[in-house]
Write an enzyme that holds these catalytic residues in place. Structure first.
Site, short mmCIF file in Angstrom:
data_model
loop_
_atom_site.label_atom_id
_atom_site.label_comp_id
_atom_site.label_asym_id
_atom_site.label_seq_id
_atom_site.Cartn_x
_atom_site.Cartn_y
_atom_site.Cartn_z
N SER A 28 0.86 -1.18 0.00
CA SER A 28 0.00 0.00 0.00
C SER A 28 0.90 1.22 0.00
CB SER A 28 -0.94 0.00 1.21
OG SER A 28 -0.22 -0.13 2.42
N GLU A 30 1.30 5.62 0.71
CA GLU A 30 0.79 6.84 1.32
C GLU A 30 1.17 8.05 0.48
OE1 GLU A 30 0.99 7.75 5.71
OE2 GLU A 30 2.29 9.36 4.99
N ASP A 122 -1.44 15.24 14.97
CA ASP A 122 -0.42 16.13 15.55
C ASP A 122 -1.04 17.48 15.86
OD1 ASP A 122 1.57 14.19 15.20
OD2 ASP A 122 1.97 14.86 13.14
N PHE A 233 12.87 14.90 9.63
CA PHE A 233 11.43 14.65 9.75
C PHE A 233 11.15 13.45 10.65
CE2 PHE A 233 7.79 12.21 8.04
CZ PHE A 233 6.78 13.11 8.32
N HIS A 283 3.77 -1.07 3.75
CA HIS A 283 3.16 0.23 3.48
C HIS A 283 4.30 1.21 3.19
CE1 HIS A 283 -0.01 3.26 3.68
NE2 HIS A 283 0.79 4.02 4.40
#
Length: 311
Positions: A28, A30, A122, A233, A283
């Protein structure tokens, strides 16, 4: 690293006697909603490049504090209209009342979305800034999941998992308590935060299974297109970047082509080692770029087919 007792304990598919996958891995992707016309064009080039790989689903993120809400909705709508991909919409508790979130869930259901990635979210100021939910909103991701499932039981709910624990969790046991609450509320899949040490994933999985949590714990994989940017990040989100990984990118700040080759090698090596131990579902955090993810999928034996809707 502790060897898994059986490879299938991780995700349930049959495996060959040598421990390698006997079936095509499930993948999958994102994506994040674009901010500009140029980013929009890049995103759809990425989607069109990756769609033929037939991912199980593609998720679209929801910015801190719900800041990308409308762009997320627009991206989901276009995926539904123009492709045969199954979109999973991210949804958070932040910045909206229960009524507003319920309306979003109802809208998604009405347009055909049957998969939501439910997250606490967040804070609007980003990771590390004070967090507060809406006074009339869902207070936890478990509450959000419960609300989704009560309104639309046919919506599948995925959630996040943290092999190194959530940055705000007291400890890993407390973080697994949170995961258990999400599963009890109706979550049927967890996708991990990025990790680069597979031992962390396997140790986490053992502790999760020991708590009686049986849902798939899908490893989240991020190819490091820009190592310095990606490191900043992921470390803010609690991911450890090992020294050995940093050393592989040392001296390549001004050499993007070599960085790309190194990033592909590192990520491909990680997924092959996971596959060797029975992991058959992945993913990919694409960062809206197709090249490395496509290459890694190819190395996993995944070959593209047409994923466009028939005219």
């Amino acid at each position: 690293m502790t060897e898994p007792t059986t490879p299938a304990q991780y995700s349930g598919q049959d495996n060959g006697q040598d421990g390698h996958l006997a079936k095509r891995p499930a993948i999958s992707f994102e994506f994040f909603p674009p901010k500009t016309e140029e980013m929009e064009k890049n995103l759809w080039e990425t989607i069109n490049r990756l769609a033929p790989l037939e991912p199980k689903f593609v998720s679209v993120t929801y910015g801190a504090g719900g800041s990308t809400r409308e762009r997320t909705h627009a991206t989901i709508a276009r995926i539904l209209k123009e492709t045969s991909l199954l979109p999973a919409a991210h949804l958070t508790c932040v910045g909206a009342s229960r009524g507003e979130i319920d309306e979003i869930v109802d809208h998604y259901h009405e347009v055909g979305v049957r998969h939501i990635v439910a997250l606490r979210g967040d804070p609007p100021g980003g990771i590390g800034t004070p967090f507060a939910t809406h006074p009339d909103g869902y207070q936890t991701s478990a509450e959000l999941i419960d609300g989704i499932k009560k309104r639309h039981p046919d919506i599948e709910v995925s959630v996040s998992a943290y092999p190194e624990k959530h940055p705000e969790a007291r400890d890993l046991d407390a973080d697994i308590d949170t995961l258990k609450a999400k599963v009890d509320a109706g979550a049927t899949r967890a996708i991990t935060q990025v990790f680069f040490d597979n031992d962390l994933y396997f140790r986490y999985l053992e502790r999760v299974r020991a708590r009686g949590i049986s849902i798939p714990i899908v490893p989240g994989i991020m190819p490091m297109h820009n190592f310095r940017q990606a490191r900043n990040f992921v470390t803010r989100a609690g991911t450890t970047v090992p020294d050995w990984l940093a050393e592989k990118f040392d001296g390549l700040d001004d050499d993007p082509e070599t960085r790309k080759l190194v990033a592909a090698t590192v990520a491909a090596g990680q997924v092959h080692k996971l596959a060797k131990h029975g992991v058959d579902t992945y993913h990919f955090y694409t960062m809206n770029r197709a090249d490395l993810v496509f290459a890694i999928s190819h190395l996993l034996g995944i070959r593209g087919k047409s994923a466009k809707k028939a005219a």
